[in-house]
Design a protein around this motif. Structure first.
Motif, mmCIF file in Angstrom:
data_model
loop_
_atom_site.group_PDB
_atom_site.id
_atom_site.type_symbol
_atom_site.label_atom_id
_atom_site.label_comp_id
_atom_site.label_asym_id
_atom_site.label_seq_id
_atom_site.Cartn_x
_atom_site.Cartn_y
_atom_site.Cartn_z
ATOM 1 N N ASN A 44 -2.808 4.358 5.077
ATOM 2 C CA ASN A 44 -2.869 3.737 6.390
ATOM 3 C C ASN A 44 -3.284 2.283 6.262
ATOM 4 O OD1 ASN A 44 -2.527 6.322 7.828
ATOM 5 N ND2 ASN A 44 -4.534 6.763 6.960
ATOM 6 N N GLU A 45 -2.798 1.452 7.174
ATOM 7 C CA GLU A 45 -3.202 0.046 7.183
ATOM 8 C C GLU A 45 -4.700 -0.041 7.452
ATOM 9 O OE1 GLU A 45 -1.286 -4.135 8.335
ATOM 10 O OE2 GLU A 45 -0.229 -2.253 8.620
ATOM 11 N N PRO A 46 -5.389 -0.950 6.759
ATOM 12 C CA PRO A 46 -6.846 -1.037 6.918
ATOM 13 C C PRO A 46 -7.247 -1.508 8.312
ATOM 14 C CG PRO A 46 -6.036 -2.845 5.591
ATOM 15 C CD PRO A 46 -4.874 -1.935 5.831
ATOM 16 N N GLN A 47 -8.398 -1.053 8.764
ATOM 17 C CA GLN A 47 -8.972 -1.475 10.037
ATOM 18 C C GLN A 47 -10.015 -2.553 9.779
ATOM 19 O OE1 GLN A 47 -7.801 -0.088 12.986
ATOM 20 N NE2 GLN A 47 -6.358 0.862 11.580
ATOM 21 N N GLY A 48 -9.958 -3.615 10.536
ATOM 22 C CA GLY A 48 -10.972 -4.658 10.415
ATOM 23 C C GLY A 48 -10.845 -5.470 9.153
ATOM 24 N N GLY A 49 -10.438 -6.682 9.275
ATOM 25 C CA GLY A 49 -10.248 -7.544 8.117
ATOM 26 C C GLY A 49 -8.908 -7.281 7.471
ATOM 27 N N THR A 50 -8.221 -8.329 7.135
ATOM 28 C CA THR A 50 -6.886 -8.192 6.567
ATOM 29 C C THR A 50 -6.897 -8.645 5.118
ATOM 30 O OG1 THR A 50 -5.960 -8.684 8.731
ATOM 31 C CG2 THR A 50 -4.470 -8.873 6.859
ATOM 32 N N PRO A 51 -6.438 -7.800 4.194
ATOM 33 C CA PRO A 51 -6.336 -8.237 2.793
ATOM 34 C C PRO A 51 -5.188 -9.237 2.662
ATOM 35 C CG PRO A 51 -5.290 -6.126 3.080
ATOM 36 C CD PRO A 51 -5.931 -6.464 4.405
ATOM 37 N N HIS A 52 -5.120 -9.874 1.535
ATOM 38 C CA HIS A 52 -4.028 -10.810 1.301
ATOM 39 C C HIS A 52 -2.687 -10.096 1.227
ATOM 40 C CE1 HIS A 52 -7.541 -13.135 -0.235
ATOM 41 N NE2 HIS A 52 -6.964 -14.029 0.515
ATOM 42 N N ALA A 53 -2.675 -8.862 0.734
ATOM 43 C CA ALA A 53 -1.428 -8.083 0.632
ATOM 44 C C ALA A 53 -1.764 -6.603 0.780
ATOM 45 C CB ALA A 53 -0.760 -8.341 -0.711
ATOM 46 N N PHE A 54 -1.005 -5.920 1.633
ATOM 47 C CA PHE A 54 -1.188 -4.487 1.843
ATOM 48 C C PHE A 54 0.084 -3.763 1.420
ATOM 49 C CE2 PHE A 54 -0.515 -0.759 4.639
ATOM 50 C CZ PHE A 54 -1.517 0.039 4.127
ATOM 51 N N PHE A 55 -0.079 -2.677 0.664
ATOM 52 C CA PHE A 55 1.034 -1.871 0.191
ATOM 53 C C PHE A 55 0.819 -0.436 0.654
ATOM 54 C CE2 PHE A 55 0.413 -5.349 -2.705
ATOM 55 C CZ PHE A 55 1.694 -5.811 -2.932
ATOM 56 N N PRO A 56 1.597 0.021 1.645
ATOM 57 C CA PRO A 56 1.441 1.419 2.061
ATOM 58 C C PRO A 56 1.934 2.342 0.951
ATOM 59 C CG PRO A 56 3.277 0.407 3.213
ATOM 60 C CD PRO A 56 2.634 -0.668 2.387
ATOM 61 N N ALA A 57 1.103 3.281 0.551
ATOM 62 C CA ALA A 57 1.490 4.202 -0.518
ATOM 63 C C ALA A 57 0.577 5.418 -0.521
ATOM 64 C CB ALA A 57 1.419 3.514 -1.878
ATOM 65 N N ASP A 58 1.132 6.525 -0.964
ATOM 66 C CA ASP A 58 0.364 7.746 -1.188
ATOM 67 C C ASP A 58 0.381 7.988 -2.687
ATOM 68 O OD1 ASP A 58 -0.757 10.251 -1.391
ATOM 69 O OD2 ASP A 58 0.540 11.175 0.122
ATOM 70 N N VAL A 59 -0.722 7.683 -3.367
ATOM 71 C CA VAL A 59 -0.745 7.762 -4.827
ATOM 72 C C VAL A 59 -0.761 9.194 -5.354
ATOM 73 C CG1 VAL A 59 -1.764 5.481 -5.125
ATOM 74 C CG2 VAL A 59 -3.258 7.471 -4.980
ATOM 75 N N ARG A 60 -0.770 10.167 -4.456
ATOM 76 C CA ARG A 60 -0.648 11.570 -4.892
ATOM 77 C C ARG A 60 0.796 11.909 -5.228
ATOM 78 N NH1 ARG A 60 -3.157 14.408 0.203
ATOM 79 N NH2 ARG A 60 -1.714 12.898 1.079
ATOM 80 N N ASP A 61 1.734 11.028 -4.858
ATOM 81 C CA ASP A 61 3.154 11.252 -5.065
ATOM 82 C C ASP A 61 3.667 10.337 -6.180
ATOM 83 O OD1 ASP A 61 5.872 12.206 -4.221
ATOM 84 O OD2 ASP A 61 6.095 10.075 -3.739
ATOM 85 N N ALA A 62 4.191 10.917 -7.256
ATOM 86 C CA ALA A 62 4.620 10.140 -8.427
ATOM 87 C C ALA A 62 5.698 9.117 -8.085
ATOM 88 C CB ALA A 62 5.114 11.073 -9.532
ATOM 89 N N ALA A 63 6.681 9.491 -7.276
ATOM 90 C CA ALA A 63 7.750 8.559 -6.914
ATOM 91 C C ALA A 63 7.185 7.386 -6.116
ATOM 92 C CB ALA A 63 8.842 9.274 -6.122
ATOM 93 N N SER A 64 6.230 7.666 -5.240
ATOM 94 C CA SER A 64 5.586 6.617 -4.458
ATOM 95 C C SER A 64 4.841 5.647 -5.382
ATOM 96 C CB SER A 64 4.621 7.235 -3.445
ATOM 97 O OG SER A 64 3.967 6.255 -2.694
ATOM 98 N N CYS A 65 4.206 6.179 -6.422
ATOM 99 C CA CYS A 65 3.489 5.340 -7.385
ATOM 100 C C CYS A 65 4.433 4.420 -8.150
ATOM 101 C CB CYS A 65 2.696 6.193 -8.371
ATOM 102 S SG CYS A 65 1.247 6.953 -7.655
ATOM 103 N N GLU A 66 5.568 4.939 -8.550
ATOM 104 C CA GLU A 66 6.545 4.120 -9.275
ATOM 105 C C GLU A 66 7.021 2.956 -8.416
ATOM 106 O OE1 GLU A 66 9.717 6.317 -11.118
ATOM 107 O OE2 GLU A 66 8.326 7.858 -11.820
ATOM 108 N N GLU A 67 7.320 3.226 -7.153
ATOM 109 C CA GLU A 67 7.755 2.168 -6.238
ATOM 110 C C GLU A 67 6.615 1.190 -5.969
ATOM 111 O OE1 GLU A 67 10.838 1.391 -5.243
ATOM 112 O OE2 GLU A 67 11.343 2.989 -6.658
#
Length: 90
Positions: A44-67
């Protein structure tokens, strides 16, 4: 303490997994407060304060990690620090 390069402090490029909230978000804010470039990933996108770059990902999924890795490399380039904070069950 930051490493020194001549007389200037070195800014780091930091990537934090699981940084949408909690410990990961606190780490992101701490690195950003030091002047570092912070990229984060999370389900999920972070609440409060914005990082320089946000990457939506679920690291429990191998294909998601590769992307995720490809996209971070494309958008951010070099990484100096990795905070592998993500956790969860499959």
């Amino acid at each position: 303490m930051r490493p020194l390069s001549g007389t200037l402090l070195v800014s780091l490029t930091v990537f934090i997994t699981g940084a949408s909230m909690g410990i990961g978000a606190a780490c992101a804010r701490a690195f950003a407060a030091q002047g570092d470039h912070v990229a984060i990933c999370g389900r999920n996108e972070p609440q409060g304060g914005t990082p320089h770059a946000f990457f939506p990902a679920d690291v429990r999924d191998a294909a998601s990690c590769e992307e995720l890795i490809k996209e971070v490399h494309r958008r951010v380039g070099r990484l100096d620090v990795l905070v592998n904070n993500a956790g969860g069950s499959p």
